[in-house]
Design a protein around this motif. Structure first.
Motif, mmCIF file in Angstrom:
data_model
loop_
_atom_site.group_PDB
_atom_site.id
_atom_site.type_symbol
_atom_site.label_atom_id
_atom_site.label_comp_id
_atom_site.label_asym_id
_atom_site.label_seq_id
_atom_site.Cartn_x
_atom_site.Cartn_y
_atom_site.Cartn_z
ATOM 1 N N VAL A 1 -13.060 -26.446 -9.136
ATOM 2 C CA VAL A 1 -13.661 -25.430 -8.275
ATOM 3 C C VAL A 1 -12.833 -25.204 -7.012
ATOM 4 O O VAL A 1 -12.570 -24.061 -6.626
ATOM 5 N N VAL A 2 -12.405 -26.271 -6.345
ATOM 6 C CA VAL A 2 -11.680 -26.139 -5.079
ATOM 7 C C VAL A 2 -10.332 -25.444 -5.260
ATOM 8 O O VAL A 2 -10.046 -24.443 -4.592
ATOM 9 N N PRO A 3 -9.452 -25.923 -6.155
ATOM 10 C CA PRO A 3 -8.174 -25.202 -6.332
ATOM 11 C C PRO A 3 -8.357 -23.807 -6.921
ATOM 12 O O PRO A 3 -7.560 -22.900 -6.627
ATOM 13 N N ALA A 4 -9.404 -23.589 -7.722
ATOM 14 C CA ALA A 4 -9.652 -22.260 -8.284
ATOM 15 C C ALA A 4 -9.974 -21.265 -7.177
ATOM 16 O O ALA A 4 -9.434 -20.149 -7.140
ATOM 17 N N ILE A 5 -10.850 -21.669 -6.260
ATOM 18 C CA ILE A 5 -11.210 -20.787 -5.150
ATOM 19 C C ILE A 5 -9.997 -20.535 -4.252
ATOM 20 O O ILE A 5 -9.761 -19.413 -3.801
ATOM 21 N N ALA A 6 -9.205 -21.584 -4.015
ATOM 22 C CA ALA A 6 -8.002 -21.419 -3.186
ATOM 23 C C ALA A 6 -7.027 -20.428 -3.831
ATOM 24 O O ALA A 6 -6.449 -19.577 -3.148
ATOM 25 N N ALA A 7 -6.848 -20.526 -5.146
ATOM 26 C CA ALA A 7 -5.927 -19.618 -5.854
ATOM 27 C C ALA A 7 -6.437 -18.178 -5.797
ATOM 28 O O ALA A 7 -5.657 -17.234 -5.580
ATOM 29 N N LEU A 8 -7.738 -17.995 -5.983
ATOM 30 C CA LEU A 8 -8.306 -16.648 -5.974
ATOM 31 C C LEU A 8 -8.242 -16.022 -4.584
ATOM 32 O O LEU A 8 -7.982 -14.814 -4.449
ATOM 33 N N VAL A 9 -8.474 -16.837 -3.561
ATOM 34 C CA VAL A 9 -8.354 -16.316 -2.191
ATOM 35 C C VAL A 9 -6.934 -15.851 -1.923
ATOM 36 O O VAL A 9 -6.695 -14.739 -1.424
ATOM 37 N N ALA A 10 -5.956 -16.690 -2.286
ATOM 38 C CA ALA A 10 -4.560 -16.341 -2.054
ATOM 39 C C ALA A 10 -4.178 -15.079 -2.822
ATOM 40 O O ALA A 10 -3.519 -14.173 -2.283
ATOM 41 N N GLY A 11 -4.594 -14.991 -4.079
ATOM 42 C CA GLY A 11 -4.265 -13.823 -4.886
ATOM 43 C C GLY A 11 -4.884 -12.547 -4.348
ATOM 44 O O GLY A 11 -4.230 -11.496 -4.289
ATOM 45 N N ASN A 12 -6.144 -12.621 -3.930
ATOM 46 C CA ASN A 12 -6.812 -11.442 -3.388
ATOM 47 C C ASN A 12 -6.217 -11.021 -2.051
ATOM 48 O O ASN A 12 -6.072 -9.826 -1.765
ATOM 49 N N VAL A 13 -5.874 -11.981 -1.225
ATOM 50 C CA VAL A 13 -5.279 -11.673 0.079
ATOM 51 C C VAL A 13 -3.932 -10.965 -0.099
ATOM 52 O O VAL A 13 -3.659 -9.942 0.542
ATOM 53 N N ILE A 14 -3.101 -11.496 -0.988
ATOM 54 C CA ILE A 14 -1.776 -10.910 -1.210
ATOM 55 C C ILE A 14 -1.897 -9.548 -1.895
ATOM 56 O O ILE A 14 -1.305 -8.557 -1.463
ATOM 57 N N GLY A 15 -2.656 -9.490 -2.978
ATOM 58 C CA GLY A 15 -2.791 -8.249 -3.728
ATOM 59 C C GLY A 15 -3.441 -7.146 -2.921
ATOM 60 O O GLY A 15 -3.014 -5.983 -2.975
ATOM 61 N N ALA A 16 -4.479 -7.491 -2.148
ATOM 62 C CA ALA A 16 -5.164 -6.488 -1.337
ATOM 63 C C ALA A 16 -4.263 -5.964 -0.230
ATOM 64 O O ALA A 16 -4.377 -4.800 0.181
ATOM 65 N N ALA A 17 -3.358 -6.798 0.279
ATOM 66 C CA ALA A 17 -2.424 -6.335 1.309
ATOM 67 C C ALA A 17 -1.491 -5.268 0.751
ATOM 68 O O ALA A 17 -1.223 -4.252 1.399
ATOM 69 N N LEU A 18 -0.989 -5.488 -0.472
ATOM 70 C CA LEU A 18 -0.126 -4.482 -1.098
ATOM 71 C C LEU A 18 -0.902 -3.203 -1.375
ATOM 72 O O LEU A 18 -0.406 -2.090 -1.144
ATOM 73 N N MET A 19 -2.111 -3.350 -1.869
ATOM 74 C CA MET A 19 -2.944 -2.187 -2.174
ATOM 75 C C MET A 19 -3.312 -1.426 -0.905
ATOM 76 O O MET A 19 -3.236 -0.201 -0.830
ATOM 77 N N ALA A 20 -3.685 -2.150 0.152
ATOM 78 C CA ALA A 20 -4.125 -1.503 1.393
ATOM 79 C C ALA A 20 -2.991 -0.795 2.112
ATOM 80 O O ALA A 20 -3.228 0.143 2.870
ATOM 81 N N ALA A 21 -1.756 -1.237 1.871
ATOM 82 C CA ALA A 21 -0.623 -0.568 2.507
ATOM 83 C C ALA A 21 -0.514 0.890 2.066
ATOM 84 O O ALA A 21 0.008 1.732 2.800
ATOM 85 N N HIS A 22 -1.027 1.200 0.882
ATOM 86 C CA HIS A 22 -1.023 2.589 0.423
ATOM 87 C C HIS A 22 -2.072 3.416 1.165
ATOM 88 O O HIS A 22 -1.940 4.642 1.258
ATOM 89 N N ALA A 23 -3.127 2.774 1.667
ATOM 90 C CA ALA A 23 -4.229 3.509 2.293
ATOM 91 C C ALA A 23 -3.774 4.264 3.532
ATOM 92 O O ALA A 23 -4.312 5.319 3.853
ATOM 93 N N ALA A 24 -2.797 3.721 4.246
ATOM 94 C CA ALA A 24 -2.335 4.357 5.480
ATOM 95 C C ALA A 24 -1.685 5.710 5.221
ATOM 96 O O ALA A 24 -1.560 6.539 6.129
ATOM 97 N N GLN A 25 -1.262 5.963 3.998
ATOM 98 C CA GLN A 25 -0.588 7.212 3.682
ATOM 99 C C GLN A 25 -1.555 8.394 3.660
ATOM 100 O O GLN A 25 -1.154 9.535 3.881
ATOM 101 N N GLY A 26 -2.836 8.140 3.364
ATOM 102 C CA GLY A 26 -3.817 9.208 3.287
ATOM 103 C C GLY A 26 -4.024 9.958 4.591
ATOM 104 O O GLY A 26 -3.851 11.190 4.638
ATOM 105 N N PRO A 27 -4.377 9.262 5.681
ATOM 106 C CA PRO A 27 -4.541 9.970 6.956
ATOM 107 C C PRO A 27 -3.264 10.638 7.438
ATOM 108 O O PRO A 27 -3.311 11.691 8.086
ATOM 109 N N ARG A 28 -2.134 10.053 7.148
ATOM 110 C CA ARG A 28 -0.857 10.604 7.620
ATOM 111 C C ARG A 28 -0.490 11.913 6.919
ATOM 112 O O ARG A 28 -0.089 12.883 7.554
#
Length: 469
Positions: free
Chosen positions: A57-84
């Protein structure tokens, strides 16, 4: 369409939103991406860290947090293009690949939208049928698909407003469910840390979460393009990143807990059984959220479908009737596929879609490097709509070369039921293709295209936004 009345059907499609009709705040992006990730499929995805990669449970949650943090950062970087830029994501891709060069990514994205629409309403039908065996899944699939279609036809503002309601309701439900399972949890002694930690399994679970987030990259500008230019890239990024990461982490955590508690039982069965008398109303409430989730896919698919047709008919000015027609087409395609397809075929089809995601990895890398490091947000928006591609032409051969290289270098690292690469087999099923694709394409594209100088972005009013039909 006014910015504050969802009784009007949206008329805008792929043309830029002028500044005088921009509205809303970045907080709407948080609710949209939080609500869109609180669903059964996210929970099942989180359980893979335990069931497929055998982490505690502990390493699984740590892996999922890391994956979501990294993946969401790449995905969210596209969001800034909309308002611009004020345009949908795949229209903006013409600035990197050219008007015809962007077609491959546009076609793959359209397939993904259809697949996710199908899977979303199929899950709705299966969830209700599992909770209420007397209720056939087909009527639920049809009802969910029609509800998604209506919401997508109403458009951008209606989707954002429903997402705010879903975020509140699903957030409360998910928190209560997690608390209930934590209080009554009876895990084996070894479940917290697992029988043996390996870096391979940790990276495998991390990659699953990262790919989950990256799959949303073609969506994000579609839902941020109405925000005022003054919103700025920082506000759009953080609202999208926090909503997507938090909205995914919470159900994935619950999936880990359920998977660890009963590793030999289907995670949704454990969820339903563990809630006892509360399972039926909770399943119904969470199923209702799938209509909004599917509406996001139908709406995005509509924009991509119009973009695809517009490439060959550049003089076409799609308006309200065009967007209604594409929404109906996308929704009924999903309904027919979900209602008339055997579960084994749907499983194979979703694996095909995951392979399509690998094709989008180099697209995302090229898009972000071009936007942030080469052009720094300065594009000739008018050229996106010119028959010859304007300053971007029909093809950008250097971008297409980097794109092809990005696809090829991922192949040995791909993991799916349809194909698993030799390096992935050596790593025991850990999927590092997304990381390799990004690591190769980002510097390659920058090296090849760093001397490209685009024209300054034009005022949005110069392009024209009021379309015909």
């Amino acid at each position: 369409m006014t910015g504050h009345d969802i009784s009007y059907i949206e008329s805008d499609t792929i043309y830029p939103i002028p500044e005088n009709r921009r509205h809303g705040t970045a907080s709407s992006l948080f609710s949209l991406w939080f609500g869109n990730n609180v669903k059964f499929l996210t929970l099942v995805t989180g359980s893979l860290a335990v069931s497929a990669f055998h982490l505690g449970v502990v390493p699984a949650i740590a892996a999922l947090v890391a994956g979501n943090v990294i993946g969401a950062a790449l995905m969210a970087a596209h969001a800034a293009q909309g308002p611009r830029l004020g345009v949908p994501q795949m229209i903006q891709s013409r600035g990197q690949f050219g008007s015809y060069g962007a077609l491959l990514a546009i076609g793959v994205t359209l397939l993904i939208y259809v697949g996710y629409t199908t899977s979303g309403i199929a899950v709705a039908g299966n969830a209700i049928h599992s909770a209420f065996p007397a209720v056939p899944s087909t009527p639920v699939i049809v009802t969910s698909g029609l509800a998604a279609m209506v919401l997508a036809i109403m458009g951008h503002d209606a989707i954002h407003r429903s997402a705010r309601i879903i975020t509140i309701c699903s957030g409360i439900i998910l928190s209560l469910c997690t608390l209930k399972f934590l209080v009554g949890m009876k895990l084996p002694d070894h479940a917290l840390w697992g029988n043996g930690f390996t870096l391979r399994d940790f990276v495998g679970a991390l990659s699953v979460a990262a790919l989950w987030q990256i799959s949303y990259a073609p969506y994000v500008s579609d839902y941020s393009r109405y925000l005022p230019v003054r919103t700025g890239p920082s506000a759009a990024f953080w609202a999208t990143w926090s909503g997507a990461a938090l909205g995914s982490c919470l159900p994935m955590f619950l999936g880990v807990i359920l998977g660890a508690e009963a590793p030999s039982v289907d995670v949704l069965t454990t969820f339903s059984t563990g809630l006892g008398v509360f399972s039926h109303p909770i399943v119904v409430l969470l199923t209702l959220t799938l209509a909004c989730n599917a509406a996001i896919d139908v709406y995005g698919g509509m924009l991509v479908g119009i973009t695809l047709v517009h490439t060959f008919l550049p003089g076409w000015r799609p308006g309200q009737r065009a967007r209604i027609g594409f929404c109906v087409l996308l929704a009924f395609s999903g309904i027919l596929a979900a209602a008339g397809t055997a579960s084994t075929f749907l499983h194979s089809y979703m694996n095909f879609l995951f392979l399509m995601l690998y094709i989008l990895i180099p697209w995302s890398a090229i898009n972000l490097v071009d936007y942030y490091m080469i052009r720094r947000g300065e594009y000739d928006v008018k050229s996106f709509f010119q028959p010859d591609g304007g300053v971007y032409g029909y093809f950008n051969t250097r971008a297409l070369f980097a794109y092809l290289v990005g696809i090829i270098v991922q192949i040995p690292f791909v993991v799916s039921d349809l194909y698993t690469g030799p390096v992935a087999k050596m790593l025991g099923g850990a999927d590092l293709s997304w990381f390799v694709g990004l690591a190769v394409v980002c510097p390659l594209y920058f090296f090849l295209c760093r001397d490209n100088v685009a024209a300054q972005a034009l005022p949005m009013g110069d392009v024209g936004t009021h379309a015909g039909s």
